[in-house]
Enzyme design. Sequence first.
Site, mmCIF file in Angstrom:
data_model
loop_
_atom_site.group_PDB
_atom_site.id
_atom_site.type_symbol
_atom_site.label_atom_id
_atom_site.label_comp_id
_atom_site.label_asym_id
_atom_site.label_seq_id
_atom_site.Cartn_x
_atom_site.Cartn_y
_atom_site.Cartn_z
ATOM 1 N N ASP A 1 0.809 -1.225 0.000
ATOM 2 C CA ASP A 1 0.000 0.000 0.000
ATOM 3 C C ASP A 1 0.841 1.273 0.000
ATOM 4 O O ASP A 1 0.867 2.028 0.974
ATOM 5 C CB ASP A 1 -0.949 0.004 1.202
ATOM 6 C CG ASP A 1 -1.927 -1.143 1.171
ATOM 7 O OD1 ASP A 1 -2.334 -1.523 0.066
ATOM 8 O OD2 ASP A 1 -2.279 -1.671 2.234
ATOM 9 N N GLU B 1 -11.434 -2.570 -1.085
ATOM 10 C CA GLU B 1 -10.672 -1.746 -0.147
ATOM 11 C C GLU B 1 -9.732 -0.822 -0.910
ATOM 12 O O GLU B 1 -9.737 -0.766 -2.127
ATOM 13 C CB GLU B 1 -9.894 -2.623 0.830
ATOM 14 C CG GLU B 1 -8.905 -3.573 0.192
ATOM 15 C CD GLU B 1 -8.220 -4.473 1.207
ATOM 16 O OE1 GLU B 1 -8.445 -4.315 2.416
ATOM 17 O OE2 GLU B 1 -7.444 -5.351 0.775
#
Length: 322
Positions: free
Chosen positions: A15, A195
């Site tokens: 991420d 997500e």
Amino acid sequence: MNGTIPNNDRPLTLDPTMIRRASDNKLFLYTTAKNGSVWTSDSLYGPWTHAGSAELPERGGAPSIHMINDTYYMYYNNHEFNYRTLGVKNKQAQTRYHGACLLVASSKTLEPGSWEQHGRLEIDWAMKYNILDGALITVEENDTTRHLLSFGSYQQGIFQLPLANPPTQLADGAMDRLTHLANNQSIAPVNGPTEASYIFKWQDYFYLFFSSGHCCINREKAWTDVGDVYKVMVCRSKEPRTGYVDDQGRDCVNQSGGKEILVSHDGIWAPGGQGVMLDEEAGGPIMYYHYVPYDEETNTPAMAYQFGWNKLDFSSGWPVVV
């Protein structure tokens, strides 16, 4: 990219968030908070230099950095907050997969160790979302500045609420202004494998990028099928807070809408955790993300993550990775 590709061999490190420092145009790339790394470069093409750890006090993840005026704000999640101190009795709130929270820090320089902590965003715990993967978009309308934070993981997908100005806490009445942006259930997990949202404004539309599928290896240290691992999806709307649909007109909340724009291919496995930025060096918008190197000879994904980026072409009205 020239030289070492930003990477980390710990499965928890992914991420990325990337931003250029306004004062000298230097690139800063942060990965999963204290568990991850900070890399810097003068060019998207490298060489990249490892600048150490993020040096945040919380054991967190999924950092997302945004500049407002002369200050950089970082949103990152933590899996160790005790919701029982707030009277939440549901046992789900004590699990890693449903007990996250979001924290805020700010910096004038982006340097590791320079971040001032502002504490937890007081988002109410709920069964319908996990409070992580925060990303900010600032909207200017009629001389009014609005800071909107999208967040969420699995459960029922992506949600959004307004922050105050400066964006270090919720706006007044924010929980009453919560909106639902996306919930893609088109692959294996029935609770919505959606997500890592990121909203990017381009011309007349707000584009909602998100990751769908399994980001990581499972508890048996194995991957699911290629169709069930991370891929990057996008929906769009003319309003930042509602109305997102895909290129087929499917509603991205109620009809599992989402246009695939980056999936596993060749030596790239499970790309996701993406962000989008407009960059002069690239000559337009780019999307950056993490991926797992894939050995095509042995058909084996690595147990590591690397950083990648691609230009985006919006000429059709929808982003195409080039």
